[in-house]
Design a protein around this motif. Structure first.
Motif, short mmCIF file in Angstrom:
data_model
loop_
_atom_site.label_atom_id
_atom_site.label_comp_id
_atom_site.label_asym_id
_atom_site.label_seq_id
_atom_site.Cartn_x
_atom_site.Cartn_y
_atom_site.Cartn_z
N GLU A 1 1.16 -12.16 -0.52
CA GLU A 1 0.65 -10.95 0.11
C GLU A 1 -0.78 -10.63 -0.34
OE1 GLU A 1 3.06 -7.57 0.82
OE2 GLU A 1 4.92 -8.61 0.29
N SER B 1 6.28 -3.52 -6.27
CA SER B 1 5.51 -3.10 -5.09
C SER B 1 4.69 -1.85 -5.38
CB SER B 1 6.46 -2.83 -3.92
OG SER B 1 7.19 -3.99 -3.58
N ASN C 1 0.70 -1.30 -5.27
CA ASN C 1 0.38 -0.48 -4.09
C ASN C 1 0.59 -1.24 -2.78
OD1 ASN C 1 -0.50 1.89 -5.55
ND2 ASN C 1 -2.33 0.71 -6.12
N LEU C 2 1.70 -1.96 -2.70
CA LEU C 2 2.00 -2.71 -1.48
C LEU C 2 2.63 -1.78 -0.45
CD1 LEU C 2 3.43 -6.00 -3.03
CD2 LEU C 2 1.11 -5.53 -2.23
N PRO C 3 2.41 -2.04 0.82
CA PRO C 3 2.90 -1.13 1.87
C PRO C 3 4.42 -1.09 1.94
CG PRO C 3 1.98 -3.13 2.83
CD PRO C 3 1.62 -3.16 1.38
N GLU C 4 4.96 0.11 2.09
CA GLU C 4 6.40 0.27 2.19
C GLU C 4 6.96 -0.42 3.43
OE1 GLU C 4 7.77 4.26 1.90
OE2 GLU C 4 6.62 4.72 0.09
N ALA C 5 6.14 -0.53 4.46
CA ALA C 5 6.61 -1.14 5.71
C ALA C 5 7.03 -2.59 5.53
CB ALA C 5 5.51 -1.05 6.77
#
Length: 218
Positions: A30, A56, A60-64
């Motif tokens: 990612e 995550s 700060n990875l996207p929750e989506a």
């Protein structure tokens, strides 16, 4: 005869290097920075899903993308045992407990497929009469249900639970089972907070501590 039930990661094996490598494989895919071994250890103990949530959040990875990220973590994790080691003296202790006639169980928050994979890799599966993993039930530790399920399956008493973390200590307390604490696992600096019947820092001392607890339970 007694039922001796174990946690896995941080209690019988040190899997943190492989969990770290798994996490960093997923993060790299990612485009995210890797996490350290110490960060990895601080995230271990509440199952793979919670681990991925913490990883995550740290990056700060996207929750989506969480569900796909969790699936990818599980996929890589299944075969992640190249850097895992069994703690010195653990196998000899398991041999001694089996020779003494005790029934052994495993109660871990590690998912079932990687649990089965690492047990097979180290030829440990034959030691355990019953295994409950992190996705075997709808509940996970520190809910007492997984430990209670192993206790019921083993069908003997008294019972001792051996683990290394606050999650394990709370599980044992909720299930009403004496807790034997391994102090060199993933305790997150919370040793003083954990209620336990006894402790050990090397697996060569584990059987003696189990015998001492059983003597008190008799």
């Amino acid at each position: 005869m007694a039922a001796i039930i174990f946690d896995l990661d941080g209690t019988l094996i040190d899997a943190a290097p492989d969990i770290c490598a798994t996490a960093n494989t997923v993060l790299a895919e990612e485009g995210a920075a890797p996490i350290s071994l110490e960060e990895t250890k601080s995230f271990i103990g509440n199952g793979a899903r919670v681990f991925v949530e913490r990883m995550s959040k740290l990056r700060n990875l996207p929750e989506a993308g969480f569900e796909a990220r969790h699936r990818r973590f599980q996929q890589v994790y299944v075969e992640a045992h190249d850097h895992t080691v069994i703690y010195e003296g653990a196998v000899a202790a398991l041999d001694d407990l089996r020779a003494a006639g005790h029934r052994l169980g495993l109660c871990t928050n590690k998912p079932l497929l990687p649990t089965q994979s690492v047990l097979a890799h180290f030829d440990l599966g034959g030691y355990f009469d019953h295994v409950i993993a992190g996705d075997s039930l709808s509940q996970r530790k520190p809910d007492p249900a997984p430990l209670q399920a192993v206790v019921a399956a083993l069908g003997v008493s008294p019972v001792i639970y051996v683990g290394d973390s606050m999650t394990d200590a709370l599980t044992a307390k909720s299930a009403g089972v004496p807790f034997l604490l391994y102090t060199e696992g993933y305790n997150h600096g919370r040793l003083a907070e954990m209620e336990r019947a006894a402790t050990f820092s090397h697996h060569r001392d584990m059987v003696a501590q189990i015998q001492s607890i059983l003597a008190c339970e008799a």
